[in-house]
Design a protein around this motif. Sequence first.
Motif, PDB file in Angstrom:
ATOM      1  N   ALA A  40      66.971  93.433 -14.258  1.00 46.54           N
ATOM      2  CA  ALA A  40      66.525  92.718 -15.454  1.00 46.54           C
ATOM      3  C   ALA A  40      66.518  91.215 -15.228  1.00 46.54           C
ATOM      4  CB  ALA A  40      67.429  93.073 -16.633  1.00 46.54           C
ATOM      5  N   TYR A  41      67.563  90.699 -14.595  1.00 41.66           N
ATOM      6  CA  TYR A  41      67.602  89.268 -14.301  1.00 41.66           C
ATOM      7  C   TYR A  41      66.471  88.873 -13.355  1.00 41.66           C
ATOM      8  CZ  TYR A  41      71.946  87.693 -16.503  1.00 41.66           C
ATOM      9  OH  TYR A  41      72.900  87.314 -17.415  1.00 41.66           O
ATOM     10  N   ALA A  43      63.541  90.417 -12.803  1.00 37.41           N
ATOM     11  CA  ALA A  43      62.238  90.524 -13.457  1.00 37.41           C
ATOM     12  C   ALA A  43      62.024  89.374 -14.433  1.00 37.41           C
ATOM     13  CB  ALA A  43      62.126  91.864 -14.181  1.00 37.41           C
ATOM     14  N   THR A  44      63.079  88.999 -15.147  1.00 39.58           N
ATOM     15  CA  THR A  44      62.967  87.886 -16.094  1.00 39.58           C
ATOM     16  C   THR A  44      62.705  86.574 -15.374  1.00 39.58           C
ATOM     17  OG1 THR A  44      64.504  88.995 -17.606  1.00 39.58           O
ATOM     18  CG2 THR A  44      64.147  86.636 -17.932  1.00 39.58           C
ATOM     19  N   ALA A  47      59.107  86.511 -14.236  1.00 43.23           N
ATOM     20  CA  ALA A  47      58.183  86.357 -15.362  1.00 43.23           C
ATOM     21  C   ALA A  47      58.179  84.919 -15.875  1.00 43.23           C
ATOM     22  CB  ALA A  47      58.559  87.321 -16.481  1.00 43.23           C
ATOM     23  N   VAL A  48      59.361  84.334 -16.042  1.00 41.53           N
ATOM     24  CA  VAL A  48      59.453  82.970 -16.563  1.00 41.53           C
ATOM     25  C   VAL A  48      58.814  81.974 -15.610  1.00 41.53           C
ATOM     26  CG1 VAL A  48      61.062  81.120 -17.150  1.00 41.53           C
ATOM     27  CG2 VAL A  48      61.480  83.433 -17.967  1.00 41.53           C
ATOM     28  N   VAL A  92      60.004  84.427 -23.527  1.00 39.98           N
ATOM     29  CA  VAL A  92      60.316  85.549 -22.637  1.00 39.98           C
ATOM     30  C   VAL A  92      61.783  85.505 -22.217  1.00 39.98           C
ATOM     31  CG1 VAL A  92      59.893  86.510 -20.335  1.00 39.98           C
ATOM     32  CG2 VAL A  92      57.972  85.845 -21.782  1.00 39.98           C
ATOM     33  N   MET A  93      62.258  84.331 -21.833  1.00 38.75           N
ATOM     34  CA  MET A  93      63.643  84.221 -21.389  1.00 38.75           C
ATOM     35  C   MET A  93      64.614  84.483 -22.528  1.00 38.75           C
ATOM     36  SD  MET A  93      65.515  81.232 -19.159  1.00 38.75           S
ATOM     37  CE  MET A  93      65.679  80.010 -20.452  1.00 38.75           C
ATOM     38  N   ALA A  96      64.668  88.305 -23.294  1.00 37.00           N
ATOM     39  CA  ALA A  96      65.274  89.059 -22.196  1.00 37.00           C
ATOM     40  C   ALA A  96      66.775  88.816 -22.110  1.00 37.00           C
ATOM     41  CB  ALA A  96      64.599  88.679 -20.873  1.00 37.00           C
ATOM     42  N   LEU A  97      67.197  87.568 -22.206  1.00 41.72           N
ATOM     43  CA  LEU A  97      68.630  87.269 -22.103  1.00 41.72           C
ATOM     44  C   LEU A  97      69.387  87.781 -23.320  1.00 41.72           C
ATOM     45  CD1 LEU A  97      70.163  85.795 -19.799  1.00 41.72           C
ATOM     46  CD2 LEU A  97      67.682  85.672 -19.690  1.00 41.72           C
ATOM     47  N   ILE A 100      69.909  91.401 -22.499  1.00 42.93           N
ATOM     48  CA  ILE A 100      70.907  91.580 -21.441  1.00 42.93           C
ATOM     49  C   ILE A 100      72.314  91.364 -21.985  1.00 42.93           C
ATOM     50  CG2 ILE A 100      71.779  90.599 -19.287  1.00 42.93           C
ATOM     51  CD1 ILE A 100      68.866  90.048 -18.498  1.00 42.93           C
ATOM     52  N   ALA A 183      69.410  80.060 -21.777  1.00 44.36           N
ATOM     53  CA  ALA A 183      69.753  81.387 -21.265  1.00 44.36           C
ATOM     54  C   ALA A 183      71.150  81.849 -21.699  1.00 44.36           C
ATOM     55  CB  ALA A 183      69.617  81.404 -19.742  1.00 44.36           C
TER      56      ALA A 183
END
Length: 281
Positions: A40-41, A43-44, A47-48, A92-93, A96-97, A100, A183
């Motif tokens: 996950a980290y 991919a994030t 993406a960012v 996005v970040m 996602a964070l 997580i 984050a």
Amino acid sequence: MTTTYASASELGAAEPRARFHDLVAAEWIKFRSLRSTWIAYGATALAVIAFNAGTAYDTYNYWPARSPADQADFVRAGIPLQEAFTANAAVVMMLALGAIGAVAIIGEYSTGTIRTTFAAVPARRWVMAAKAVVVTAVATVFGAIVAGASFGLTQAILGGRDAGISISYPGALRLVVASAFLAPLCALAGLAIGAVIRHTSATMTASVVVILVLPIVLTDGRHWSAVAGHATLYQAWSRLVEVGSRQTDFPWTTGGAWTVYAVWALTAAVLAVTSAQRRDQ
């Protein structure tokens, strides 16, 4: 020969209590042992950085189509800062964070392993504090790497057209720091929401509402809405990375935005630590 048995109380007294750094180490082992967390980290991060680099590359690609006046105003208007960390990348970040951070606690509640943790360490607040420390520390390192890499890569791309800026440019360091701290703040907020709600679907929904929906719904149209909107993480980040002074009926300062960051961190930490003490697992 006489055999002597120690009483249960004597055994309990002889067993050392877990120290806080032991709890942090245990939470770190649990955190890093989950392969899905690092996926996950990763991919994030991709993406960012891709969002930011893609925006800078579009500028690079279409630079010759700009008029000389537009090219001259590009840096003066602070547009390289806007492309160093875009709003889309920030969203996005944040999402996602937040997810997580939430998974760090609701994963244990969904599997029931939290019962084992609390049985081994009855001091629930210390357990949650250790979990918050690990989640925040990892997310801070992640944010610093992603924000720094995004700034360096985007300015290197723009530099191919002599349109890049350095970290000494006014507002550049503030943008990198504000984006980096976004984050851990979102991860800590997700942890707090997960600790309070403790159900996967409800936690994820609440995270999206708090992180993304509220900043969009609360606009600057009215005073109460503007003040409430300024208290959200996304709008605080937007103010910190803002280029120049935006014309608005209810202006606010970068100091106020930093204060919002601090209040979110403190509130999320308190919620995460105290929620476990007030309720059964």
